[in-house]
Design an enzyme around this catalytic site. Structure first.
Site, PDB file in Angstrom:
ATOM      1  N   CYS A   1      36.711  13.491 -13.530  1.00 54.80           N
ATOM      2  CA  CYS A   1      35.302  13.083 -13.463  1.00 54.80           C
ATOM      3  C   CYS A   1      34.443  14.065 -14.267  1.00 54.80           C
ATOM      4  CB  CYS A   1      34.855  12.948 -12.008  1.00 54.80           C
ATOM      5  SG  CYS A   1      33.294  12.026 -11.833  1.00 54.80           S
TER       6      CYS A   1
ATOM      7  N   HIS B   1      38.460   8.839 -10.562  1.00 57.09           N
ATOM      8  CA  HIS B   1      39.027   9.731  -9.551  1.00 57.09           C
ATOM      9  C   HIS B   1      40.418   9.238  -9.144  1.00 57.09           C
ATOM     10  CE1 HIS B   1      35.494  12.220  -8.463  1.00 57.09           C
ATOM     11  NE2 HIS B   1      34.806  11.173  -8.882  1.00 57.09           N
TER      12      HIS B   1
ATOM     13  N   GLU C   1      42.396  10.561  -7.042  1.00 52.31           N
ATOM     14  CA  GLU C   1      42.547  10.775  -5.595  1.00 52.31           C
ATOM     15  C   GLU C   1      41.830   9.719  -4.757  1.00 52.31           C
ATOM     16  OE1 GLU C   1      38.695  12.963  -6.460  1.00 52.31           O
ATOM     17  OE2 GLU C   1      40.531  12.412  -7.538  1.00 52.31           O
TER      18      GLU C   1
END
Length: 205
Positions: free
Chosen positions: A79, A187, A189
């Protein structure tokens, strides 16, 4: 070991949890010795570019990131961390980045036109360049797989280093790479199974 750099910016522990879920040894750290000893480095980030790059520099970790990247250690920016890999950002003035990847960071609003919300928040599909080999970072996923974005700015003038784009009113940079340096605007995750596969690939670089 994977060192997740803690310089006061970002939700680091969800990233650590995702890495541990796939069996990776990952540690959130601001210890320069541990970063140097790590096999891989992740540079996360959320918020404003100027504040983040200032904190990275004041922490003394900018230099170690540059040195370890120059030594060939795999580095992943996520990011805002990806944006910091570029040469400069035009977010609230002009600010120098790490310069590991050519290009700059500009607002997406003029690119996407009217009718779409900024920031761009949500799931969008990945588009791989047709003129180059698929990135090893994406070896376990397919073109068209969706990942999760939260951003108002994007990398531009970095076509030579783009490994994935996404469509949101226009084609926006979704990922970049140069040698051992990788960056994702999205992202991993927060991107479910697809994101875990991308993190797995990074762990094997």
């Amino acid at each position: 070991m994977i060192a997740i750099i803690d310089y006061g910016v970002g939700n680091l522990f969800s990233l650590q949890s995702s890495l541990k879920f796939i069996g990776a040894d990952a540690e959130v750290t601001n210890d320069i010795a541990k970063i140097k000893a790590a096999d891989r480095i992740i540079l996360p980030g959320v918020g404003a570019f100027a504040d983040a790059i200032r904190k990275l520099r004041e922490s003394g970790m900018e230099q170690v990131v540059l040195e370890e990247a120059a030594n060939g250690k795999p580095l992943l920016g996520i990011c805002l961390g990806m944006q910091m890999l570029l040469e400069k950002s035009c977010e609230y003035g002009e600010h120098a980045g790490l310069g590991l990847i050519g290009g700059s960071v500009k607002p997406i609003a003029p690119m996407i036109g009217e009718g779409l919300k900024v920031p761009h928040i949500g799931w969008n599909r990945l588009i791989f360049p047709k003129d180059r080999e698929k990135s090893k970072l994406f070896q376990y996923i397919n073109e068209g797989d969706c990942v999760y974005f939260v951003h108002s700015y994007a990398g531009v003038d970095c076509d030579a280093f783009v490994s994935a784009r996404t469509e949101y009113g226009a084609e926006l940079t979704a990922a970049v790479e140069r040698g051992n340096v990788y960056g994702t605007q999205f992202h991993p995750e927060k991107s479910g199974e697809v994101g875990l596969k991308i993190l797995k690939a990074f762990c094997e670089l």
